[in-house]
Write a protein that holds these residues in place. Structure first.
Motif, PDB file in Angstrom:
ATOM      1  N   PRO A 221       0.812  -1.227   0.000  1.00 42.38           N
ATOM      2  CA  PRO A 221       0.000   0.000   0.000  1.00 42.38           C
ATOM      3  C   PRO A 221       0.844   1.275   0.000  1.00 42.38           C
ATOM      4  O   PRO A 221       1.417   1.653   1.029  1.00 42.38           O
ATOM      5  N   ALA A 222       0.883   1.949  -1.137  1.00 37.43           N
ATOM      6  CA  ALA A 222       1.695   3.158  -1.265  1.00 37.43           C
ATOM      7  C   ALA A 222       1.199   4.269  -0.355  1.00 37.43           C
ATOM      8  O   ALA A 222       2.002   5.079   0.147  1.00 37.43           O
ATOM      9  N   HIS A 223      -0.121   4.332  -0.128  1.00 38.13           N
ATOM     10  CA  HIS A 223      -0.639   5.426   0.697  1.00 38.13           C
ATOM     11  C   HIS A 223      -0.147   5.330   2.141  1.00 38.13           C
ATOM     12  O   HIS A 223       0.017   6.349   2.808  1.00 38.13           O
ATOM     13  N   VAL A 224       0.139   4.112   2.590  1.00 36.61           N
ATOM     14  CA  VAL A 224       0.657   3.942   3.956  1.00 36.61           C
ATOM     15  C   VAL A 224       2.108   4.423   4.035  1.00 36.61           C
ATOM     16  O   VAL A 224       2.483   5.169   4.944  1.00 36.61           O
ATOM     17  N   ALA A 225       2.922   3.996   3.070  1.00 33.90           N
ATOM     18  CA  ALA A 225       4.321   4.423   3.057  1.00 33.90           C
ATOM     19  C   ALA A 225       4.440   5.918   2.807  1.00 33.90           C
ATOM     20  O   ALA A 225       5.309   6.594   3.382  1.00 33.90           O
ATOM     21  N   ALA A 226       3.571   6.445   1.944  1.00 33.12           N
ATOM     22  CA  ALA A 226       3.601   7.885   1.657  1.00 33.12           C
ATOM     23  C   ALA A 226       3.271   8.699   2.903  1.00 33.12           C
ATOM     24  O   ALA A 226       3.945   9.689   3.218  1.00 33.12           O
ATOM     25  N   LYS A 227       2.242   8.274   3.634  1.00 30.85           N
ATOM     26  CA  LYS A 227       1.859   8.988   4.852  1.00 30.85           C
ATOM     27  C   LYS A 227       2.998   8.992   5.865  1.00 30.85           C
ATOM     28  O   LYS A 227       3.270  10.014   6.519  1.00 30.85           O
ATOM     29  N   ALA A 228       3.684   7.860   5.975  1.00 34.42           N
ATOM     30  CA  ALA A 228       4.817   7.783   6.910  1.00 34.42           C
ATOM     31  C   ALA A 228       5.931   8.740   6.506  1.00 34.42           C
ATOM     32  O   ALA A 228       6.701   9.206   7.356  1.00 34.42           O
ATOM     33  N   ALA A 229       6.022   9.036   5.203  1.00 36.67           N
ATOM     34  CA  ALA A 229       7.053   9.946   4.703  1.00 36.67           C
ATOM     35  C   ALA A 229       6.590  11.396   4.675  1.00 36.67           C
ATOM     36  O   ALA A 229       7.337  12.281   4.229  1.00 36.67           O
ATOM     37  N   GLY A 230       5.351  11.644   5.120  1.00 37.29           N
ATOM     38  CA  GLY A 230       4.839  13.005   5.181  1.00 37.29           C
ATOM     39  C   GLY A 230       4.271  13.523   3.882  1.00 37.29           C
ATOM     40  O   GLY A 230       4.157  14.740   3.694  1.00 37.29           O
ATOM     41  N   ILE A 231       3.902  12.622   2.968  1.00 36.23           N
ATOM     42  CA  ILE A 231       3.322  13.016   1.691  1.00 36.23           C
ATOM     43  C   ILE A 231       2.064  12.193   1.451  1.00 36.23           C
ATOM     44  O   ILE A 231       1.674  11.371   2.279  1.00 36.23           O
ATOM     45  N   ASP A 232       1.422  12.412   0.296  1.00 43.34           N
ATOM     46  CA  ASP A 232       0.302  11.575  -0.096  1.00 43.34           C
ATOM     47  C   ASP A 232       0.687  10.797  -1.348  1.00 43.34           C
ATOM     48  O   ASP A 232       1.828  10.875  -1.810  1.00 43.34           O
ATOM     49  N   ALA A 246      15.560  12.383  -2.211  1.00 39.93           N
ATOM     50  CA  ALA A 246      15.397  12.769  -0.806  1.00 39.93           C
ATOM     51  C   ALA A 246      14.033  12.327  -0.284  1.00 39.93           C
ATOM     52  O   ALA A 246      13.918  11.766   0.813  1.00 39.93           O
ATOM     53  N   THR A 247      12.987  12.600  -1.071  1.00 38.58           N
ATOM     54  CA  THR A 247      11.642  12.188  -0.652  1.00 38.58           C
ATOM     55  C   THR A 247      11.498  10.678  -0.682  1.00 38.58           C
ATOM     56  O   THR A 247      10.932  10.064   0.232  1.00 38.58           O
ATOM     57  N   LEU A 248      12.029  10.043  -1.725  1.00 41.19           N
ATOM     58  CA  LEU A 248      11.931   8.583  -1.834  1.00 41.19           C
ATOM     59  C   LEU A 248      12.705   7.880  -0.726  1.00 41.19           C
ATOM     60  O   LEU A 248      12.343   6.777  -0.316  1.00 41.19           O
ATOM     61  N   THR A 249      13.752   8.523  -0.212  1.00 45.94           N
ATOM     62  CA  THR A 249      14.493   7.937   0.907  1.00 45.94           C
ATOM     63  C   THR A 249      13.616   7.848   2.144  1.00 45.94           C
ATOM     64  O   THR A 249      13.675   6.859   2.891  1.00 45.94           O
TER      65      THR A 249
END
Length: 606
Positions: A221-232, A246-249
């Motif tokens: 689930p990308a939305h879960v990993a994205a939220k953890a990284a502070g994005i959507d 930087a964001t992908l890290t």
């Protein structure tokens, strides 16, 4: 359940895609038996987190190793212990069935080859595909899978082009394998899109299972990993589109460890580990069980049974658990005692026997205790391979033989030819004098400590290490037994923190994933092996368009592994799935997915 468009794997192509430990078991090598001695089945007892085995809405399955990671695609999470839980939680575009055939899962979505030159493949998610938390499955999920498995992004912020693998990879995503996907151009899609096209720079032999498959590279689930990284998800799609390392890290930091379970914290929130399959994870009792319940948001054919409880029961207790009614389905390692015990249960049980693509072996780390080739030679010559089989395996499996290939199992076409040429047969029996001479030539002082890691509890492996120590200590080694729990073994293995790793790889019949284990830059080459001839053969293997030409390449890999004293095989595992007579559906699958590959079809008939 409608799963169509089979793509057959040839007999030779059924080599190894591996997880830490059975592809397919054909009708000619497996049999379903019902014993006849007249025992009766007891009623079920309460199962932690999920009802009783006597409940028609619940089926209980015994599994030896405990689930520890929702992400089975990471180097540390890449284990059978995780795959058996996730098979019907994280479905995909394809899977390997019990006949060794790659099947396309049209309920999840479709895969369409658009071109052979260049190889171009279109992936389309089902229009109804949603995660169990209601979020749609689509573009962002695919791009996360691609980014994680492409080997494109490095920790120093640099970006690799397709087919360009650093001499010492340091990817931001700690993936188990980049095979195939590292040869692709970056796909593009808009957030919310249901279709994505992938273009390869080179042919890839296993393109049907390269990404988004329950054979080992699940869509997460990308939305879960994205939220953890502070994005959507839109931010994640943009980060891939613009190569924003930087964001992908930040995304990778969560992908690598954010889905790893913590026994002290218990089961993560349902929104952190959503389902895209017939079941979702409803409960986890560490050390006891995992409970899966029917996912009402699953858009495909519903599971036949409301609840499946996976109970953690050691191999030697599983037949007793089946007999008492504690569980309904078991998957122990067959041996005369197990077979006799099942036979004594009579018509109360059914059993499906067959061969498995699971093999015991020892890997020698050139990064640690075995950087010296002469020391590796000494270990090869003192390792009691034949004695291990004779003393520990033959008494429980009289048909067991010493395995002399890491590329093919002893029941596969081509095995006789490759085993004669591999060179492993030269090290069947110990050569103590030769081992002493090699040790002396190494220049190492007597008493060099060698740490042997293995999963514990496992009395057989403890005895294997004891036999190794008894044979090799007189040569000059100091063999140290380092037993690890299953949740500790995977991370220790992937970190390369050992001198010898004793374990079983479980395969799924895919040629294209072999390079990850043995390439000098392979994601599963935890021991640091590096051989130019082996690399050349492995790279050719991955790009084959005619798998009938695989045997010479596989032979070269075996020969180089033996000549460099990198790793040696010991034996293959037989397999069995046994169940109560009123349970329908479980079928032996010799791959790493094991019996739960078709869990959604399990049902109680009375």
């Amino acid at each position: 359940m409608r799963r169509t468009r089979a793509v057959a794997i040839t007999a030779l192509a059924a080599a190894t895609m591996v997880v830490v430990a059975a592809c397919g078991s054909s009708s000619s090598s497996s049999s379903t038996t019902s014993a006849t001695s007249g025992a009766t089945s007891a009623s079920g007892s309460s199962a932690a987190g999920g009802g009783t085995s006597g409940d028609s809405g619940t089926i209980t399955y015994a599994q030896e190793q405990e689930w520890y990671d929702y992400n089975s695609g990471s180097s540390s999470g890449n284990a059978t212990a995780n795959q058996v839980v996730l098979n019907q939680v994280l479905r995909g575009f394809s899977f390997v069935d019990n006949t060794g055939t790659v099947q396309m899962d049209d309920e999840y979505g479709t895969i369409e080859k658009l071109s052979d030159s260049p190889l171009t493949v279109k992936y389309t998610f089902n229009d109804k595909a949603v995660w169990s938390d209601g979020q749609p499955v689509g573009c962002a999920d695919f791009l996360l899978a691609w980014a994680a498995n492409s080997g494109r992004y490095n920790k120093d912020g640099t970006i690799n082009q397709p087919g360009t693998i650093p001499a010492e990879p340091a990817y931001i995503f700690d993936t188990a394998s980049t095979s195939g996907i590292d040869q692709t151009q970056k796909p593009t899609c808009a957030d919310g899109d249901k279709s994505v096209t992938l273009t390869y720079d080179k042919p890839f032999v296993d393109w049907q299972v390269a990404i988004g498959t329950s054979a080992g590279s699940s869509i997460l689930p990308a939305h879960v990993a994205a939220k953890a990284a502070g994005i959507d998800t839109a931010g994640l799609v943009k980060a891939v589109e613009t190569d924003d390392v930087a964001t992908l890290t930040k995304v990778a930091d969560f992908w690598n460890t954010g889905w790893t379970l913590d026994k002290a914290k218990g089961l993560p929130d349902a929104t952190t580990i959503p389902s895209a399959g017939p079941y979702y994870v409803a409960a986890w009792d560490p050390g006891q069980s995992v409970t899966l319940k029917k996912n009402d948001k699953w858009w495909g054919t519903p599971a036949k049974t409301d609840t499946v409880v996976i109970r953690y029961i050691s191999q030697d207790q599983q037949v007793s658990a089946l007999a008492s009614g504690e569980v309904d389905v078991i998957e122990p390692q067959p041996n005369p005692d197990v077979n006799a015990a099942l036979n004594n249960l009579g018509n109360a049980v059914k059993a499906d026997y067959g061969s498995q693509f699971t093999y015991e072996h020892m890997d020698l780390s050139v990064k640690n205790g075995f950087a010296n080739e002469k020391l590796r030679e000494a270990l090869f010559k003192c390792a009691p391979r034949q004695q291990i089989v004779d003393n520990l395996i033959v008494p429980s499996n009289p048909d067991a033989k010493l395995l002399n290939s890491l590329m093919l199992m002893d029941f596969q076409p081509g095995y006789d030819q490759i085993s004669q040429a591999s060179g492993f047969a030269n090290y069947a029996d110990v050569d103590i004098e030769g081992a002493k001479a090699a040790y002396a030539a190494s220049g190492e002082a007597q008493g060099k400590t060698i740490r042997v890691i293995h999963i514990d509890p496992n009395p057989r492996r403890t005895n294997e290490v004891a036999l190794l120590k008894a044979s090799c200590d007189p040569v000059g080694f100091n063999i140290q037994d380092v037993p690890l729990s299953s949740d500790k073994f995977g991370p220790t293995l992937s970190a390369g923190d050992y001198d010898i790793a004793l374990f079983a790889w479980a395969g799924s019949g895919l040629l294209g994933s072999i390079p990850s284990e043995y390439l000098s830059t392979g994601g599963q080459n935890y021991s640091g092996w590096n051989d130019a001839q082996m690399d050349q053969a492995l790279n050719s293997l991955a790009t084959l368009t005619d798998t009938s030409k695989a045997l010479p390449l596989l032979t070269t890999v075996d020969q180089r592994l033996a000549a460099n004293y990198y790793s040696f095989p010991i034996f293959t595992f037989p397999g069995v799935v046994a169940m109560k007579s009123n349970i329908e559906g479980p079928v032996l699958n010799a791959t790493q997915t094991q019996a739960t590959w078709n869990m959604q079809d399990w049902a109680r008939t009375g």
